[in-house]
Design a protein around this motif. Structure first.
Motif, PDB file in Angstrom:
ATOM      1  N   LYS A 245      40.429  38.041  47.344  1.00 30.97           N
ATOM      2  CA  LYS A 245      38.842  38.298  47.176  1.00 30.97           C
ATOM      3  C   LYS A 245      38.598  38.898  45.814  1.00 30.97           C
ATOM      4  O   LYS A 245      39.613  39.490  45.037  1.00 30.97           O
ATOM      5  CB  LYS A 245      38.623  39.712  48.147  1.00 30.97           C
ATOM      6  N   GLU A 246      37.428  38.791  45.347  1.00 33.80           N
ATOM      7  CA  GLU A 246      36.988  38.999  44.061  1.00 33.80           C
ATOM      8  C   GLU A 246      37.194  40.629  43.788  1.00 33.80           C
ATOM      9  O   GLU A 246      37.775  41.027  42.529  1.00 33.80           O
ATOM     10  CB  GLU A 246      35.423  39.139  43.950  1.00 33.80           C
ATOM     11  N   SER A 247      37.262  41.585  45.022  1.00 34.63           N
ATOM     12  CA  SER A 247      37.354  43.016  44.669  1.00 34.63           C
ATOM     13  C   SER A 247      38.983  43.136  44.021  1.00 34.63           C
ATOM     14  O   SER A 247      39.146  44.072  43.580  1.00 34.63           O
ATOM     15  CB  SER A 247      37.092  43.802  46.092  1.00 34.63           C
ATOM     16  N   ILE A 248      40.028  42.161  44.531  1.00 40.08           N
ATOM     17  CA  ILE A 248      41.275  42.709  43.998  1.00 40.08           C
ATOM     18  C   ILE A 248      41.636  41.519  42.976  1.00 40.08           C
ATOM     19  O   ILE A 248      43.037  41.694  42.934  1.00 40.08           O
ATOM     20  CB  ILE A 248      42.135  42.791  45.163  1.00 40.08           C
ATOM     21  N   LEU A 249      40.947  40.672  42.512  1.00 44.85           N
ATOM     22  CA  LEU A 249      41.263  39.626  41.475  1.00 44.85           C
ATOM     23  C   LEU A 249      41.955  40.156  40.455  1.00 44.85           C
ATOM     24  O   LEU A 249      43.214  39.647  40.025  1.00 44.85           O
ATOM     25  CB  LEU A 249      40.048  38.758  41.364  1.00 44.85           C
ATOM     26  N   VAL A 250      41.280  41.234  39.684  1.00 45.97           N
ATOM     27  CA  VAL A 250      42.031  41.539  38.399  1.00 45.97           C
ATOM     28  C   VAL A 250      43.470  42.563  38.718  1.00 45.97           C
ATOM     29  O   VAL A 250      44.619  42.003  38.130  1.00 45.97           O
ATOM     30  CB  VAL A 250      41.182  42.617  37.847  1.00 45.97           C
ATOM     31  N   ASP A 251      43.404  43.206  39.813  1.00 44.74           N
ATOM     32  CA  ASP A 251      44.690  43.798  40.233  1.00 44.74           C
ATOM     33  C   ASP A 251      45.777  42.782  40.453  1.00 44.74           C
ATOM     34  O   ASP A 251      47.025  43.023  40.085  1.00 44.74           O
ATOM     35  CB  ASP A 251      44.496  44.601  41.552  1.00 44.74           C
ATOM     36  N   THR A 252      45.220  41.980  41.004  1.00 48.63           N
ATOM     37  CA  THR A 252      46.451  40.709  41.541  1.00 48.63           C
ATOM     38  C   THR A 252      46.924  39.867  40.292  1.00 48.63           C
ATOM     39  O   THR A 252      47.970  39.825  40.179  1.00 48.63           O
ATOM     40  CB  THR A 252      46.006  39.914  42.549  1.00 48.63           C
ATOM     41  N   LEU A 253      45.854  39.621  39.454  1.00 53.16           N
ATOM     42  CA  LEU A 253      46.471  39.009  38.383  1.00 53.16           C
ATOM     43  C   LEU A 253      47.525  39.714  37.515  1.00 53.16           C
ATOM     44  O   LEU A 253      48.341  39.241  36.942  1.00 53.16           O
ATOM     45  CB  LEU A 253      45.026  38.732  37.220  1.00 53.16           C
ATOM     46  N   PHE A 254      47.309  41.328  37.392  1.00 53.93           N
ATOM     47  CA  PHE A 254      48.121  42.049  36.441  1.00 53.93           C
ATOM     48  C   PHE A 254      49.322  42.302  37.314  1.00 53.93           C
ATOM     49  O   PHE A 254      50.653  42.435  36.804  1.00 53.93           O
ATOM     50  CB  PHE A 254      47.424  43.191  36.141  1.00 53.93           C
ATOM     51  N   GLU A 255      49.336  42.123  38.832  1.00 58.18           N
ATOM     52  CA  GLU A 255      50.575  42.287  39.357  1.00 58.18           C
ATOM     53  C   GLU A 255      51.637  40.928  39.086  1.00 58.18           C
ATOM     54  O   GLU A 255      52.489  41.172  38.954  1.00 58.18           O
ATOM     55  CB  GLU A 255      50.315  42.275  40.994  1.00 58.18           C
TER      56      GLU A 255
END
Ligand code: SF4
Length: 349
Positions: free
Chosen positions: A331-341
């Motif tokens: 989801k858009e809401s966790i996109l950036v966090d997931t990218l950095f993971e």
């Protein structure tokens, strides 16, 4: 023309050595604590050489304490008074920049050369369109490329007379075409390494563009051994811009490179905050990697696959890519966090 190698402290420039990124402090050099703080920020940003204005004796003396507190090579920037150059060398600087347009009689320059030779430090002949010698300015009427080149030639004759070859040359102007023309001629004629810059380039945005154009043309032609992007801004931005120019030409691979799409009516997420967030979080990575942030599925997956890591957005969600493969959709809401993971799992910083 193949360039001689010049050592500025531990940094070597010329003949195949990496093009060094430098900046200049914007503090009063005699304000030792503020100057050291600024240099440390520049060091953290990856700056490889730093120049300091030496306006009076207090500045020249302050260099000794500053030198003791930082590890980056220091360059003393001298105008008008050769005695400041002598004192700066005494304080332990790694290089001196003098302006042949205002340093005065030959015997003064000779004294600086003798001291630099004793200490094995190079001198930059820093010609500047804004302060050319009166006779040359009278001859050409404007500080055009011929005037810049002739000033360099005159200075070199003098250095040659004293058999001093540990030299770096610059011939900066605020006019991009003149500066490019001058450096192109100087590069063809002389084997001394070149310090490139567009002087008085302006604030971050316009200055970055003008420097990018001027330096980009020269660097792409194989001209230039060290660069300074002059900006009316925090000097850390000069360093960031310098590496961005070199990275974009493939001449250095330093730090993360962010690729983001300009965004258009096809995008169905709030892309700008996503890009800002990715840009901010990338600052803590030192090594080179390409990260793509793309707004939709038209060019998104292609660019994201080409980068080391990337995201391609869809409606309220996005796909995360690593090394050319789609890893997951979130989801858009966790996109950036997931990218950095994903980056942290797969990237050696
Ligand atoms: S990637 Fe998609 S959203 Fe971004 S500019 Fe291209 S078409 Fe528009």
């Amino acid at each position: 023309m193949k360039k001689r190698v010049v050592s500025i402290g531990a940094v070597k420039i010329g003949d195949g050595h990496p093009i060094a990124v430098q900046s200049m402090t914007k503090t009063k050099t005699r304000d030792i604590n503020a100057t050291i703080r600024q240099i440390k920020r520049l060091e953290r940003a990856g700056c490889e050489l730093v120049r300091l204005a030496v306006v009076n004796k207090d500045d020249a003396l302050a260099l000794k304490k500053i030198k003791e507190s930082v590890s980056i090579p220091l360059i003393a920037d001298i105008h008008f008074d050769y005695r400041l150059a002598l004192q700066a060398i005494e304080s332990g600087v790694d290089k001196v920049r003098i302006n042949p347009g205002n340093i005065g009689a030959d015997w003064k320059l000779k004294k600086v050369i003798i001291r630099a030779r004793e200490r094995h430090i190079p001198i930059r002949i820093g010609v500047n369109a804004g302060s050319l010698p009166g006779d040359i300015l009278k001859k050409y009427r404007h500080p055009d490329s011929r005037a810049l080149v002739e000033t360099v030639e005159h200075s070199l004759e003098l250095f040659d007379k004293f058999d001093f070859k540990d030299i770096v040359i610059s011939a900066k102007g605020a006019d991009v075409r003149n500066t490019v023309d001058a450096y192109s001629v100087i590069h063809r004629k002389f084997s001394f390494p070149l310090h490139l810059g567009i002087t008085e380039a302006g604030p971050s945005f316009t200055g970055g563009i003008r420097s990018g154009v001027g330096l980009g043309i020269l660097l792409h032609r194989g001209i230039g051994d060290t660069i300074r992007v002059s900006l009316t801004a925090d000097p850390v931005k000069e360093v960031t811009a310098g590496f961005e120019i070199l990275n974009s030409l493939g001449l250095r691979k330093t730090g993360p490179v962010l690729i983001s799409c300009p965004l258009c009516g096809r995008c169905e997420v709030e892309l700008m905050p996503i890009v800002r967030s990715v840009q901010k979080r990338l600052k803590r990575y030192k090594n080179f990697m390409k990260v793509a942030v793309m707004g939709c599925v038209v060019n998104g997956p292609g660019e994201a696959r080409e980068a080391d890591f990337g995201i391609a957005c869809g409606k309220g969600m996005g796909a995360v890519f690593s090394k050319g493969r789609e890893i997951k959709r979130v989801k858009e809401s966790i996109l950036v966090d997931t990218l950095f993971e994903v980056i942290d799992e797969n990237f050696d910083n």
